[in-house]
Design a protein around this motif. Structure first.
Motif, short mmCIF file in Angstrom:
data_model
loop_
_atom_site.label_atom_id
_atom_site.label_comp_id
_atom_site.label_asym_id
_atom_site.label_seq_id
_atom_site.Cartn_x
_atom_site.Cartn_y
_atom_site.Cartn_z
N GLU A 2 31.79 35.21 47.39
CA GLU A 2 31.74 33.98 46.62
C GLU A 2 33.01 33.75 45.81
O GLU A 2 33.32 32.62 45.46
CB GLU A 2 30.53 33.96 45.67
CG GLU A 2 29.20 33.74 46.35
CD GLU A 2 28.62 35.01 46.93
OE1 GLU A 2 29.28 36.07 46.89
OE2 GLU A 2 27.50 34.96 47.45
N THR A 3 33.74 34.81 45.48
CA THR A 3 34.96 34.64 44.69
C THR A 3 36.20 34.49 45.56
O THR A 3 37.27 34.20 45.04
CB THR A 3 35.16 35.84 43.73
OG1 THR A 3 35.34 37.03 44.49
CG2 THR A 3 33.99 35.98 42.78
N ALA A 8 38.99 33.85 40.53
CA ALA A 8 38.52 35.21 40.27
C ALA A 8 38.72 36.16 41.45
O ALA A 8 38.33 37.33 41.38
CB ALA A 8 37.04 35.18 39.88
N SER A 9 39.35 35.71 42.52
CA SER A 9 39.44 36.53 43.73
C SER A 9 40.25 37.81 43.56
O SER A 9 40.05 38.77 44.30
CB SER A 9 40.01 35.71 44.90
OG SER A 9 41.32 35.28 44.61
N LEU A 23 37.50 36.40 33.10
CA LEU A 23 36.50 35.37 33.35
C LEU A 23 36.14 34.67 32.05
O LEU A 23 36.23 35.24 30.96
CB LEU A 23 35.23 35.98 33.96
CG LEU A 23 35.34 36.58 35.35
CD1 LEU A 23 34.01 37.22 35.76
CD2 LEU A 23 35.75 35.54 36.38
N GLY A 37 33.01 32.34 40.54
CA GLY A 37 34.20 32.59 41.34
C GLY A 37 35.16 31.42 41.39
O GLY A 37 36.37 31.59 41.47
N LEU A 58 28.39 39.94 38.36
CA LEU A 58 29.15 40.14 39.60
C LEU A 58 29.07 41.58 40.06
O LEU A 58 28.93 41.85 41.26
CB LEU A 58 30.61 39.73 39.41
CG LEU A 58 30.91 38.23 39.40
CD1 LEU A 58 32.37 37.97 39.09
CD2 LEU A 58 30.53 37.60 40.74
#
Length: 197
Positions: A2-3, A8-9, A23, A37, A58
Motif C-alpha cells: 500500500e505504501t 512513505a515508500s 509519517l 502510504g 503499518l
C-alpha cells in the motif's frame, strides 16, 4: 504494497519501530494503509522522533502478512500464552488483522507480566520467549530527548530521557527506567537494576 510509490515508500522498519518514520502524527481512524502510504510526510524519514500510531499499525499489518497464521495467532502463540496473558479481545482493522497501535484488552496484572518479560530480558520459565538481542535492541536509545518533564510515569521534575524502539527510556535518581505506554494512560515501568516492574 500500500505504501509503494507513495511518500512513505522509503520508510524502513527500524524507522517505524523507533518512531522516526516521518509519517504524519494524525492517526487515520480506522486505519487505512492506502491513505497512510499516500499521505504527505510530516518530516524526512529518520530525522525526527514523533509518536505516530500509524507506525504501529503499518508494523502490525506487515507482520500479519508475513506470518503464516497472522499477527493475532502469532502473538498469542509466541509471546502471550507462554507468559500467561490472555487478551480479552483485540480490535480489528478493515483489513481483518488486529490493530497494532491500541485496543488489545488485557488486565493490569497481565501488563505487569509483559513488564516482567522485559525485566527477564525475554526469558520466561527457563524458555527464551523473545530473543534477548531483541530486548537489547528495543531498549537501546535511538533518540535523545535531553532533560525534560514527563516520561517515567509522568514525573513533574526534569529527567534525562529518550526513546528506543517502542520503549521510552529515562534516568530517574540514577536508575535506568524503561516505559511502555498504552492508550488511555496505561504504563509499564521496568527498573532492571532494582528488579522492579
Amino acid at each position: 504494497e500500500e505504501t509503494a510509490g507513495g511518500p512513505a515508500s522509503d520508510v524502513t522498519l527500524e524507522q517505524l519501530l523507533s518512531m522516526r518514520s516521518g509519517l504524519d502524527p494524525a492517526a487515520v481512524e480506522p486505519f487505512d494503509a492506502d491513505v497512510v502510504g499516500a499521505g504527505p510526510l510530516a518530516a524526512q524519514p529518520g530525522t525526527e522522533w514523533a509518536y505516530v500510531t500509524n507506525n504501529s499499525e503499518l508494523l502490525a499489518l506487515g507482520l500479519d502478512r508475513r506470518t503464516e497464521s497472522g499477527l493475532c495467532e502469532y502473538a498469542h502463540t509466541r509471546v502471550l500464552e507462554p507468559i500467561g496473558v490472555t487478551v480479552d479481545h483485540w480490535h480489528e482493522t478493515p483489513y481483518g488483522n488486529v490493530t497494532g497501535g491500541s485496543y488489545a484488552f488485557v488486565t493490569p496484572r497481565e501488563l505487569a507480566l509483559l513488564g516482567q518479560l522485559l525485566l527477564n530480558r525475554g526469558s520466561w520459565g527457563g524458555q527464551q520467549v523473545v530473543p534477548e538481542g531483541w530486548i537489547t535492541a528495543m531498549t537501546t536509545e535511538r533518540t535523545d530527548f535531553g532533560c525534560r518533564r514527563g516520561n517515567a510515569a509522568e514525573s513533574n521534575r526534569l529527567i534525562r530521557s529518550g526513546a528506543g524502539m517502542h520503549v521510552n527510556l529515562a534516568e530517574v535518581s540514577g536508575h535506568q527506567v524503561w516505559q511502555v505506554g498504552g492508550y488511555g494512560g496505561q504504563s509499564i515501568l521496568v527498573v532492571a537494576d532494582l528488579d522492579l516492574v
